[in-house]
Structure formats: structure tokens, C-alpha cells
Design an enzyme around this catalytic site. Structure first.
Site, mmCIF file in Angstrom:
data_model
loop_
_atom_site.group_PDB
_atom_site.id
_atom_site.type_symbol
_atom_site.label_atom_id
_atom_site.label_comp_id
_atom_site.label_asym_id
_atom_site.label_seq_id
_atom_site.Cartn_x
_atom_site.Cartn_y
_atom_site.Cartn_z
ATOM 1 N N HIS A 84 0.837 -1.207 0.000
ATOM 2 C CA HIS A 84 0.000 0.000 0.000
ATOM 3 C C HIS A 84 0.867 1.251 0.000
ATOM 4 O O HIS A 84 1.884 1.338 0.688
ATOM 5 C CB HIS A 84 -1.043 -0.006 1.122
ATOM 6 C CG HIS A 84 -0.585 0.245 2.510
ATOM 7 N ND1 HIS A 84 -0.387 1.511 3.015
ATOM 8 C CD2 HIS A 84 -0.320 -0.599 3.535
ATOM 9 C CE1 HIS A 84 -0.027 1.429 4.287
ATOM 10 N NE2 HIS A 84 0.031 0.161 4.630
ATOM 11 N N ASP A 96 5.599 2.340 7.361
ATOM 12 C CA ASP A 96 4.244 1.914 6.994
ATOM 13 C C ASP A 96 3.631 2.907 6.009
ATOM 14 O O ASP A 96 2.997 3.845 6.414
ATOM 15 C CB ASP A 96 3.392 1.796 8.258
ATOM 16 C CG ASP A 96 1.970 1.342 7.981
ATOM 17 O OD1 ASP A 96 1.707 0.842 6.883
ATOM 18 O OD2 ASP A 96 1.119 1.499 8.877
ATOM 19 N N GLU A 129 -5.332 1.826 1.800
ATOM 20 C CA GLU A 129 -5.297 0.661 2.689
ATOM 21 C C GLU A 129 -5.706 1.050 4.093
ATOM 22 O O GLU A 129 -6.443 0.332 4.777
ATOM 23 C CB GLU A 129 -3.889 0.045 2.710
ATOM 24 C CG GLU A 129 -3.780 -1.265 3.487
ATOM 25 C CD GLU A 129 -3.434 -1.121 4.974
ATOM 26 O OE1 GLU A 129 -3.436 -2.131 5.680
ATOM 27 O OE2 GLU A 129 -3.203 0.023 5.444
ATOM 28 N N GLU A 130 -5.221 2.219 4.533
ATOM 29 C CA GLU A 130 -5.435 2.635 5.925
ATOM 30 C C GLU A 130 -6.897 2.965 6.217
ATOM 31 O O GLU A 130 -7.270 3.159 7.369
ATOM 32 C CB GLU A 130 -4.562 3.849 6.261
ATOM 33 C CG GLU A 130 -3.056 3.599 6.142
ATOM 34 C CD GLU A 130 -2.495 2.723 7.246
ATOM 35 O OE1 GLU A 130 -3.268 2.209 8.062
ATOM 36 O OE2 GLU A 130 -1.262 2.544 7.261
ATOM 37 N N ASP A 158 3.704 -5.125 3.578
ATOM 38 C CA ASP A 158 3.210 -3.993 4.358
ATOM 39 C C ASP A 158 4.028 -3.932 5.646
ATOM 40 O O ASP A 158 3.840 -4.754 6.536
ATOM 41 C CB ASP A 158 1.718 -4.210 4.664
ATOM 42 C CG ASP A 158 1.095 -3.045 5.417
ATOM 43 O OD1 ASP A 158 1.788 -2.063 5.710
ATOM 44 O OD2 ASP A 158 -0.124 -3.146 5.707
ATOM 45 N N HIS A 259 1.956 4.406 13.078
ATOM 46 C CA HIS A 259 0.837 5.350 12.916
ATOM 47 C C HIS A 259 1.055 6.638 13.706
ATOM 48 O O HIS A 259 0.108 7.212 14.230
ATOM 49 C CB HIS A 259 -0.493 4.694 13.292
ATOM 50 C CG HIS A 259 -0.974 3.743 12.234
ATOM 51 N ND1 HIS A 259 -2.205 3.153 12.272
ATOM 52 C CD2 HIS A 259 -0.384 3.304 11.085
ATOM 53 C CE1 HIS A 259 -2.353 2.373 11.204
ATOM 54 N NE2 HIS A 259 -1.255 2.447 10.474
#
Ligand code: PHE
Ligand code: ZN
Ligand code: ZN
Ligand code: ZN
Length: 296
Positions: A84, A96, A129-130, A158, A259
Site C-alpha cells: 500500500h 508503513d 489501505e489505511e 506492508d 501510525h
């Protein structure tokens, strides 16, 4: 105004949540510009029942998958690999998922447009994706049944350079018999190919990682396409045992900046990224030459 107010609390991920004024609602997850302090201040007015309607903080926008494939190899036996390209809104998303995206790009560039291969290789950089595996799910469902059957396998990347890295390979055969079951028939062979390369060529021990539905293989598995891939860990904590065999810090997250704003260029274990990029290239190349071990 208590009792009468329609209070909007903006939030990234949660749906509508009921709240009571004067009480902290544990379902309330502050995100997207409203701090926990703001949230508590909003709620701690008095004891009146109100409904907090949580709406997305972000604007609606169009996003894209980027897909590229070789011009050589069988069109009816495609090796697909994806990562992603979007990131969590909190930060730049370098581990990420800059790591998966860049390794995939490097592999595509090394392979070139017209390699001497038997099976077509199709690369996908997924959007959104998130926000719930949106791009990859859309893609799989946009294919006809015949087009789905033409995909021999799917490989997912990922987070492959986590700063406190573990070496996880998706558990195609469900060897631990726990959690999510095995992947579609053929997934065990894909897992074995990654494990073989990482353990015997790179020399690093691996562990299985359940297909728990948290990344873009989800819809591929749902329609029965054999899948596999690599992962170096997110918010989970490295155990003493794992630190002993992999190095790094026990009791800390595999990615302490998962994140967060600090998922920046410093947030990459370059050794882990290099090893996993090599394993990615090896497995894609292997199946570009033959998928016989998967589909006869
Ligand atoms: N998909 C998760 C994310 O992008 C990360 C993740 C990948 C978690 C694989 C578990 C397994 O945030
Ligand atoms: Zn993420
Ligand atoms: Zn991710
Ligand atoms: Zn396994």
C-alpha cells in the site's frame, strides 16, 4: 448547550458514539486534530445525556491504485505483488508503508518491462489501505471470475523495515493451529519459499504471522487466491525470546512510531529492509519462472 446541543466531535475512524456529559467515554478515540484534552473538555460540562456524532475529520477524495505489469509471460498465470502506497494521516508513513512500496518499485525496475520469464508479473501499489483495505478490495472485486482465476498467487508487503524488526512470514499452512486458519491452497508453499530464502540464504530465523485480515491480502484470500508475504511488526511488543534471536529491544514495540508522526526516514531498520527486499525479489523471480509447486 446541555440537553439541547447537537455536538459534533470529529474523529478519524470511529462511527457514532453515545456519550454522557461529565463522563469520559472510553470509546472516544481522539484523532485528526482533536486532542484528548479537547475531548475531555467537551464532554465534562455536566451530567446530561447527549449523543456525540463522530464524523470523519478528513475530506472525501479520490485515490488510485497504481498497477504495472511485464509485457512478457503468460497472461493466464499472473504472479501478483502489492504494497500500500498511502499512509496513516498521523505521519509520513515511511516504515508503513514506504518500505514495502520502495522495495516493490526496486524489484519492478530490476525486472524490467520484458524479462525472459514464463509468468507475467503484475505489481500493485494500493491506495487507501489505511481506510479499510479500500484499493485492494476494489481491485479484486473489479475483476471477472476468469480474471481472478488468471492470478496464480498474491504476495503482500506492508511494513518490512520496522526499527525493532521481527521477521514474520504470513502463515500459509497455519502451522501453529491458532488464530486465523490457513490461507488458500498453495499458500503453504509460498510461506515455505520465503522461509527458505530468509533462513537458508540470508541466515535469519523467521516466525509465522496469521492472516488476521489487517492488510491488502484480505480480499485475495477471500476469493481463494493463494497468498503470502512479509512483515516486520507494528504495535506488538518484541519478547525476550525474539530479542535473543533477532536482536533489538525486548518489551518494546516492533515499530514504536507505528501510525505516528515519527514514522519518518529515521524509522527504518535498513538491514531488515535490505533482507526483506532481497527475499521479495527472490520469491517474485522464482514464481515468475514457475508456479508449478502451487498450481501443478
Ligand atoms: N496493515 C497494517 C497497517 O497498515 C499493518 C499490519 C500489517 C498489521 C500486517 C498487521 C499485519 O497499519
Ligand atoms: Zn498502517
Ligand atoms: Zn500498512
Ligand atoms: Zn506456517
Amino acid at each position: 448547550e446541555a440537553g439541547a446541543a447537537a455536538l459534533l466531535v470529529y474523529n478519524n475512524e470511529e462511527g457514532p458514539v453515545n456519550g454522557t456529559l461529565g463522563e469520559k467515554n472510553d470509546d472516544y478515540v481522539p484523532a485528526g486534530g482533536i486532542s484528548q484534552a479537547d475531548g475531555e473538555a467537551l464532554i465534562a460540562l455536566d451530567g446530561t445525556e447527549i449523543t456525540l456524532e463522530l464524523r470523519s475529520f478528513m475530506e472525501d477524495r479520490t485515490t488510485y491504485n497504481v498497477i504495472a505489469e511485464t509485457q512478457t509471460g503468460r497472461k493466464d498465470n499472473v504472479v501478483m505483488a502489492g504494497a500500500h502506497l498511502d499512509s496513516d494521516p498521523a505521519g509520513p508513513g515511511i516504515n508503513d508503508n514506504g518500505t514495502g512500496s520502495v522495495a516493490l518499485l526496486e524489484t519492478a525496475l530490476a525486472l524490467g518491462a520484458e524479462p525472459d520469464i514464463n509468468n507475467r508479473v503484475r505489481f500493485a501499489w494500493w491506495g487507501a489501505e489505511e481506510f479499510g483495505l479500500v484499493g485492494s478490495t476494489y481491485y479484486v472485486n473489479s475483476l471477472s471470475f476468469e480474471q481472478q482465476l488468471d492470478i496464480a498467487l498474491y504476495l503482500n508487503f506492508d511494513m518490512i523495515g520496522s526499527p525493532n524488526a521481527g521477521y514474520f512470514v504470513y502463515d500459509g499452512d497455519d502451522s501453529d493451529g491458532e488464530g486465523a486458519g490457513p490461507g488458500p491452497y498453495g499458500s503453504a508453499q509460498i510461506e515455505a519459499a520465503f522461509v527458505d530464502y530468509l533462513e537458508n540464504t540470508v541466515g535469519v530465523p523467521t516466525e509465522g504471522r496469521d492472516f488476521d485480515g489487517r492488510s491488502d491480502y484480505g480480499e485475495f484470500i477471500a476469493v481463494g487466491i493463494p497468498s503470502g508475504g512479509l512483515f516486520t511488526g507494528a504495535e506488538g511488543e518484541k519478547t525476550e525470546e525474539q530479542a535473543a534471536k533477532w536482536g533489538g529491544v525486548a518489551g518494546e514495540a516492533f515499530d514504536p512510531c507505528y501510525h505516528q508522526a515519527c514514522d519518518n526516514l529515521g524509522n527504518v531498520d535498513r538491514v531488515a529492509l535490505d533482507r526483506n527486499a532481497d527475499a521479495m525479489a527472490y520469491v517474485i523471480g522464482k514464481y515468475a519462472l514457475s508456479t508449478e509447486e502451487i498450481n501443478g
